[in-house]
Each structure stands twice: as structure tokens, then as C-alpha cells.
Design an enzyme around this catalytic site. Structure first.
Site, PDB file in Angstrom:
ATOM      1  N   LYS A 183      -1.676 -17.045  -9.939  1.00  0.00           N
ATOM      2  CA  LYS A 183       0.014 -16.969 -10.552  1.00  0.00           C
ATOM      3  C   LYS A 183       0.686 -17.094  -9.292  1.00  0.00           C
ATOM      4  O   LYS A 183       0.521 -16.662  -8.087  1.00  0.00           O
ATOM      5  CB  LYS A 183      -0.050 -15.369 -11.002  1.00  0.00           C
ATOM      6  CG  LYS A 183       1.521 -15.128 -11.054  1.00  0.00           C
ATOM      7  CD  LYS A 183       1.363 -13.656 -11.921  1.00  0.00           C
ATOM      8  CE  LYS A 183       2.966 -12.942 -12.012  1.00  0.00           C
ATOM      9  NZ  LYS A 183       3.071 -11.613 -12.636  1.00  0.00           N
TER      10      LYS A 183
ATOM     11  N   TYR B 114       0.500  -8.409  -9.823  1.00  0.00           N
ATOM     12  CA  TYR B 114       1.566  -7.288  -9.880  1.00  0.00           C
ATOM     13  C   TYR B 114       2.537  -7.837 -11.009  1.00  0.00           C
ATOM     14  O   TYR B 114       2.878  -9.088 -11.281  1.00  0.00           O
ATOM     15  CB  TYR B 114       1.981  -6.870  -8.726  1.00  0.00           C
ATOM     16  CG  TYR B 114       2.766  -7.988  -7.681  1.00  0.00           C
ATOM     17  CD1 TYR B 114       3.806  -8.635  -7.879  1.00  0.00           C
ATOM     18  CD2 TYR B 114       2.374  -8.444  -6.295  1.00  0.00           C
ATOM     19  CE1 TYR B 114       4.457  -9.529  -7.223  1.00  0.00           C
ATOM     20  CE2 TYR B 114       2.893  -9.112  -5.648  1.00  0.00           C
ATOM     21  CZ  TYR B 114       3.871  -9.778  -5.889  1.00  0.00           C
ATOM     22  OH  TYR B 114       4.600 -10.677  -4.980  1.00  0.00           O
ATOM     23  N   CYS B 115       3.126  -7.015 -11.762  1.00  0.00           N
ATOM     24  CA  CYS B 115       3.986  -7.049 -12.935  1.00  0.00           C
ATOM     25  C   CYS B 115       3.692  -8.079 -13.782  1.00  0.00           C
ATOM     26  O   CYS B 115       4.084  -9.258 -13.786  1.00  0.00           O
ATOM     27  CB  CYS B 115       5.434  -7.537 -12.382  1.00  0.00           C
ATOM     28  SG  CYS B 115       6.689  -7.304 -13.713  1.00  0.00           S
ATOM     29  N   PRO B 116       2.219  -8.048 -14.216  1.00  0.00           N
ATOM     30  CA  PRO B 116       1.728  -9.079 -15.446  1.00  0.00           C
ATOM     31  C   PRO B 116       2.636  -9.230 -16.321  1.00  0.00           C
ATOM     32  O   PRO B 116       3.236  -8.289 -17.156  1.00  0.00           O
ATOM     33  CB  PRO B 116       0.397  -8.462 -15.540  1.00  0.00           C
ATOM     34  CG  PRO B 116       0.499  -7.092 -15.402  1.00  0.00           C
ATOM     35  CD  PRO B 116       1.531  -6.929 -14.320  1.00  0.00           C
TER      36      PRO B 116
ATOM     37  N   VAL C 250       7.789  -5.528  -8.377  1.00  0.00           N
ATOM     38  CA  VAL C 250       7.526  -6.927  -7.711  1.00  0.00           C
ATOM     39  C   VAL C 250       7.933  -6.952  -6.275  1.00  0.00           C
ATOM     40  O   VAL C 250       8.542  -5.906  -5.703  1.00  0.00           O
ATOM     41  CB  VAL C 250       8.281  -8.139  -8.482  1.00  0.00           C
ATOM     42  CG1 VAL C 250       7.621  -8.125 -10.035  1.00  0.00           C
ATOM     43  CG2 VAL C 250       9.884  -7.681  -8.570  1.00  0.00           C
TER      44      VAL C 250
END
Length: 282
Positions: free
Chosen positions: A154, A141-143, A86
Site C-alpha cells: 500500500k 495503518y488506516c485500512p 495516518v
């Protein structure tokens, strides 16, 4: 209804030299929450930083991936928990809810932790009358299962960490700034470190367009400080931030007990970050 006891730790802008601190504090606050049956809340920000999860350190070409981040004028730190990369910078707010583990037979579930965080964020922005949805945005990113989105974009991700007698529920909120650039930096990290395996083995095929800033989604000129105030207002309606609790907490933060625990956690974090030569990045 009796409000639960609570304290607040607000760490303002952290430099790279201080980038281990929020992760050290998460564990120490979790222990404090359990020992004192106290709810702890933690705000923090960082200067131009990419935070890697432990899984990210297992990419095939980590050194090259880290260099790609530095080439974009961001530094790198590895956190002490799972998850994936992240970004933290001037336009991103990190916020943690740290609760004592229940002492009765009823445990506090992972989903309850996520729902609590989502509820606080919804209340903080209730005036905008926008639906905040929770589902995985797989190409962000970082799901994660509890990514927060508006109109499919998001703006936040939530994770949890359970330490000793405490539970940490952490969120990063993209408030303002160049969110597209953040996505490009993380995408480039994975492209460089995974090469032909980009988007495989549980690493996301990051699409910068899958994410957006909350200020853009709400069409409001929001700052990180605005959002902190909104969240704090919600918390003050729900929790008891009495001065006596605050003073006990401040005394703990300057105690020998705290310093001893801090040094142990600091050494652990330094060892974890040896893999990216963190100490050479000042």
C-alpha cells in the site's frame, strides 16, 4: 466536451501550529463547491504529524498513546472525520478533490468518488506501466476498501467526506522518506493505547512492512513536488482552471464571509482537539 469549472488551493508545508487548517478548508471548500458549482482541488503537506481519526480518540489509554507519538518527535492532531490514524510529513502528499453535489436526480456515489481519485492517480503515473490495485490492506495503518497498492504494498489511502452541498475525496500518498518508521510510530501508538487489545475492536494490527513509498515501488526518484506536477498535469487536461474562476476564488478567501466561516470552523476544530491538549503542543 465542455470541461468543468475548477480552482486550486496549494498549501505548502504546514507546521503544527497550522495543522487544523486543511480540515477547516475541506469543509469550507465543500460549501464553496456547492454554492458556485465549482470543482476545487487542494494540495497540502505537514511537518512530522500523526493525524488521528475520531475513533482513535476512544482508545483506552489515549494520553499514553499520544505521548508515544511525541516520543518519536511527531505531533498529533485530530481531524473532523472518521477513519483511523495516518502520518503526514515531508515525504507525504495530501490531495483532495472537492465536488459540488449533483443537482439532478442522479447522485454521485461513494464508489464513483473513489474511482475518480484512482483514475487521476493512474493517469499521473501511466508511463510506468504498473498495475495500481484498490483493495483493503488490513494490516496497514488506516485500512480501507480503496487502499491503493502496487505488488501488494500500500502507498495510498482514500477517504470521503460529504458536507452540505459538497463532496470531498481525500488521498494521502506516501512518496518518499522512511515509510517503515511511519508504520512503526502508528503501530506503537496502538500498542501503547490498546495494550492487550491491540489489533481488536476495529483497530488495525499495524504491520509496517505492509506499506511502501511510491518512489520505491516505481523505482523512481520521486519527490512530493514531482507528484504534484504530475497530478496537476492530469487535472489541467480535464478541468477548466480559467483565470476568472481563480480570481473569484481568491476574492472569496479574503472576504468577510470567508473569515466568519473560517472562525466558526476553527473553533469547532479547537474544541475537537481539546482531548489531546493540542494548543499546548506548540
Amino acid at each position: 466536451m465542455l470541461r468543468k469549472k475548477a480552482v486550486m488551493l496549494d498549501q505548502h508545508m504546514l507546521t503544527h501550529r497550522e495543522s487544523l487548517l486543511p480540515f477547516i478548508y475541506t469543509d469550507l471548500l465543500a460549501e464553496y463547491a456547492g454554492d458556485h458549482q465549482m470543482c476545487c482541488f487542494h494540495f497540502w503537506k505537514m511537518e512530522h504529524q500523526v493525524i488521528l481519526g475520531m475513533k482513535d480518540t476512544r482508545v483506552a489509554s489515549l494520553k499514553e498513546g499520544v505521548q508515544s507519538i511525541k516520543n518519536n518527535s511527531y505531533q498529533v492532531v485530530v481531524r473532523n472525520s472518521g477513519g483511523l490514524a495516518v502520518v503526514a510529513d515531508e515525504g507525504i502528499l495530501n490531495f483532495s478533490i472537492i465536488l459540488p453535489q449533483p443537482t439532478d436526480k442522479y447522485s454521485f456515489s461513494i464508489d464513483q468518488g473513489y474511482e475518480l481519485m484512482k483514475s487521476i492517480i493512474e493517469k499521473a503515473f501511466a508511463e510506468f506501466e504498473m498495475d495500481i490495485e484498490a483493495f483493503e490492506v488490513s494490516d496497514s495503518y488506516c485500512p480501507g476498501d480503496f487502499d491503493l497498492s502496487i505488488n501488494g504494498k500500500k502507498f495510498a489511502g482514500i477517504s470521503q467526506r460529504r458536507i452540505k452541498n459538497g463532496i470531498g475525496i481525500m488521498i494521502y500518498l506516501s512518496i518518499c522518506g522512511d515509510q517503515n518508521k511511519r508504520g512503526e510510530i502508528v503501530r506503537e501508538f496502538y500498542q501503547t493505547s490498546l495494550v492487550e487489545k491491540f489489533g481488536t475492536d476495529g483497530f488495525p494490527p499495524v504491520n509496517p512492512d505492509s506499506m511502501a513509498n511510491l518512489s520505491d515501488l516505481l523505482q523512481a526518484n520521486l519527490t512530493v513536488e514531482d507528484v504534484k506536477e504530475r497530478i496537476s498535469h492530469v487535472l489541467n487536461q480535464t478541468f477548466d482552471f480559467s483565470e476568472k474562476y481563480d480570481q473569484t476564488f481568491k476574492d472569496f478567501l479574503i472576504s468577510t464571509e470567508f473569515n466568519d466561516k473560517f472562525e466558526k470552523q476553527n473553533e469547532r476544530m479547537k474544541q475537537r482537539n481539546q482531548i489531546i491538549d493540542w494548543s499546548e503542543n506548540y
